[in-house]
Design a protein around this motif. Structure first.
Motif, PDB file in Angstrom:
ATOM      1  N   LEU A 142     -37.646  15.515 -13.744  1.00 60.53           N
ATOM      2  CA  LEU A 142     -37.793  16.850 -13.152  1.00 60.53           C
ATOM      3  C   LEU A 142     -36.865  17.844 -13.848  1.00 60.53           C
ATOM      4  N   ASP A 143     -35.645  17.419 -14.098  1.00 56.77           N
ATOM      5  CA  ASP A 143     -34.670  18.268 -14.772  1.00 56.77           C
ATOM      6  C   ASP A 143     -35.204  18.706 -16.147  1.00 56.77           C
ATOM      7  N   TYR A 144     -35.772  17.738 -16.852  1.00 58.36           N
ATOM      8  CA  TYR A 144     -36.346  18.013 -18.176  1.00 58.36           C
ATOM      9  C   TYR A 144     -37.502  19.014 -18.059  1.00 58.36           C
ATOM     10  N   ALA A 145     -38.384  18.777 -17.078  1.00 57.32           N
ATOM     11  CA  ALA A 145     -39.553  19.647 -16.905  1.00 57.32           C
ATOM     12  C   ALA A 145     -39.120  21.071 -16.559  1.00 57.32           C
ATOM     13  N   VAL A 146     -38.144  21.193 -15.662  1.00 58.91           N
ATOM     14  CA  VAL A 146     -37.682  22.522 -15.245  1.00 58.91           C
ATOM     15  C   VAL A 146     -37.057  23.266 -16.419  1.00 58.91           C
ATOM     16  N   ARG A 147     -36.194  22.573 -17.168  1.00 58.29           N
ATOM     17  CA  ARG A 147     -35.532  23.239 -18.307  1.00 58.29           C
ATOM     18  C   ARG A 147     -36.535  23.665 -19.376  1.00 58.29           C
TER      19      ARG A 147
END
Lengths: 197, 323
Positions: B36-41
């Motif tokens: 999720l962190d990767y997708a958001v960034r």
């Protein structure tokens, strides 16, 4: 001041159906991860016992563990989203709508939510320990119990209350294996009870 | 507003706090959070590299540390020689000096408590964190709770990442530095580690181990203490044995004529585990030996006890017998 706090509390409470499911999913995901941490070893042992493990099998087991964790996460999020606003669980509702899916849901939920609550409690203890010392342990225990009550038990009720009338009693059999495998690992490796027994 | 409705809306603050706490823990502790962190960034336009999701199950970033450490093995000034009596022992002393140069040998000796792994972990994380994680693992009823791999899930995520990089790398390197070469006596390296064109398939890909040219029936020895994780036979590798040495170090021995151990057997360093052969996809008798740390393979030749310096000069000189 107190009145303002009560007003904020009530306002947040009114919007709870919109965001509490995030915490419920998160709680279970923490438990699922604790279980999946042991999954790569379990997968390796299983592949080796079946004679399916080649010399390069270690990464395969780790990828399978990640895959299962993501798969279960997606399933849990979907189940919880679909059950937002469901009526409280009753035995009559369960009896009328039971299926493999309906049986697996609580069997999966109880150990993984309990393991997740423990992870949350440990996180609280770790965060507070440098400042509070020994009492941080008890605050962690309290946090775990409250999380289990406010996120675990309420979600369990909704999961059963949110069961749709099944087309067949065998509905959900495909998900039974990954969910029950994860639940059994969470029960065995993620509950702070076995050391006392 | 009715009393029932008011009651149902109570504890909103508490619930929101719990939700934020749980979501934050997922974000920092789990592969789902990392994804999720990767997708958001990425969505927000940040340049980010995809997270290694398997790192949540296997100690990450050790390969780089190990490779640097192995390079440094040539720098003899970095390597302490003898350990003092009742001091932190070799070869973990050397491994710690290479992987954790910030820790002085005197600190290692002072902290030495009979277990290299526990000593290193205490130096990296502090005694309190380690003790707490061990106690938690015991509460969960896990056997060998003292072992880092067992109590790792009960450490805070940041601490586990730190210990993965340092403790696990030093332990892995220590085990490798202390290894017994799988073949005793003289033999030729017929194909080294690295990219090559396969002599049978013609495919250009990584040769993930070294080929030791030895006659069929040559004794194959376990390089270090461990447990037999798998034995088997397939078209490519022929008969093979895989040994798990702990600290994410695994070795495999392929193209064997005879496997002399079974799965689950505990083996000690230098014990006979197989006889070499010419089975599987092979163009001549040899042993294909693979050393794996975490999910990646490492060139074992520079770590061969007698040939730690200048071993690479010998690579590629011999005839490629396949493997």
């Amino acid at each position: 001041m107190f009145r303002a706090l009560v007003a904020i509390d009530q306002a947040l409470g009114a919007t709870r159906p919109g965001w509490r499911w995030i915490g419920e999913v998160s709680l279970v995901l923490l438990g699922v991860h604790l279980a999946a941490d042991r999954l790569d070893d379990a997968v390796l042992g299983f592949l080796a016992s079946m004679g399916w493990l080649g010399p390069d099998g270690t990464p395969v087991a780790a990828y399978l563990a990640v895959g299962l964790e993501l798969l279960v996460a997606a399933r849990v999020a979907a189940i919880l989203l679909l059950s937002v606003g469901a009526p409280p669980a009753t035995w009559a509702h369960f009896k009328a709508n039971w299926s493999i899916e309906g049986v697996v849901r609580p069997l999966f939920w109880v150990p993984t939510a309990a393991a997740g609550a423990w992870v949350l409690g440990m996180a609280v203890e770790d965060a507070l320990s440098p400042y509070l010392g020994e009492p941080a342990f008890w605050l962690g225990v309290i946090a775990a119990l409250i999380a289990g009550w406010r996120l675990g038990i309420t979600a369990l009720g909704r999961l059963i209350g949110g069961l749709f009338p099944p087309k067949r009693r065998t509905d959900g059999w495909m998900w039974a294996l990954p969910l029950l495998l994860t639940a059994s690992l969470a029960a065995r490796y993620g509950l702070p009870v076995w050391g006392w027994l | 507003m009715s009393e029932a409705l008011r009651a149902s809306r109570r504890l909103g603050l508490l619930d929101l706090g719990l939700v934020l706490l749980a979501a934050g823990a997922v974000w920092t502790h789990t592969p789902v959070g990392a994804s999720l962190d990767y997708a958001v960034r990425r969505t927000l336009g940040y340049e980010v590299t995809a997270p290694s999701l398997t790192a949540y199950f296997m100690a990450p970033a050790k390969r780089e540390l190990l490779e640097r450490a192995i390079e440094d093995l040539g720098e003899t000034t970095l390597i302490p020689t003898e350990a003092p009596e009742n001091g932190f022992p070799q070869p973990y002393r050397t491994a710690a000096a290479l992987v954790m140069p910030e820790v002085l040998p005197a600190e290692l000796d002072e902290a030495w408590d009979g277990s290299p792994e526990a000593t290193l972990e205490q130096l990296v994380l502090g005694e309190e964190l380690r003790t707490r994680a061990v106690e938690r693992a015991r509460t969960a009823g896990l056997a060998d709770a003292e072992r880092y791999a067992v109590h790792r899930p009960f450490l805070p995520a940041a601490a586990a990442r730190k210990a993965d990089a340092k403790v696990e790398a030093a332990m892995a390197l220590g085990k490798i530095l202390d290894m017994q070469w799988p073949i005793a006596g003289e033999h030729r390296i017929s194909s080294g580690y690295g990219m090559r064109t396969h002599p049978v398939t013609g495919v250009h890909k990584l040769h993930n181990g070294v080929d030791l040219a030895v006659p069929v029936g040559t004794p194959v020895l376990a390089i270090q203490d461990g447990k037999v994780a798998a034995i088997g036979e397939d078209q490519a590798n022929g008969r093979f044995v895989v040994v798990d040495h702990g600290s994410n170090v695994r070795t495999s021995y392929c193209h064997l004529d005879e496997q002399l151990v079974k799965r689950g057997d505990v083996v000690t360093r230098g014990v006979l585990i197989a006889k070499s052969g010419n089975t599987g996809r092979s163009t001549g008798p040899h042993l294909h030996f693979t050393l794996r740390v975490g999910k990646k393979t490492v060139d074992p030749l520079p770590l061969k006890p007698r040939e730690r310096s200048g071993a690479r000069e010998g690579l590629g000189a011999g005839e490629d017998l396949g493997g």
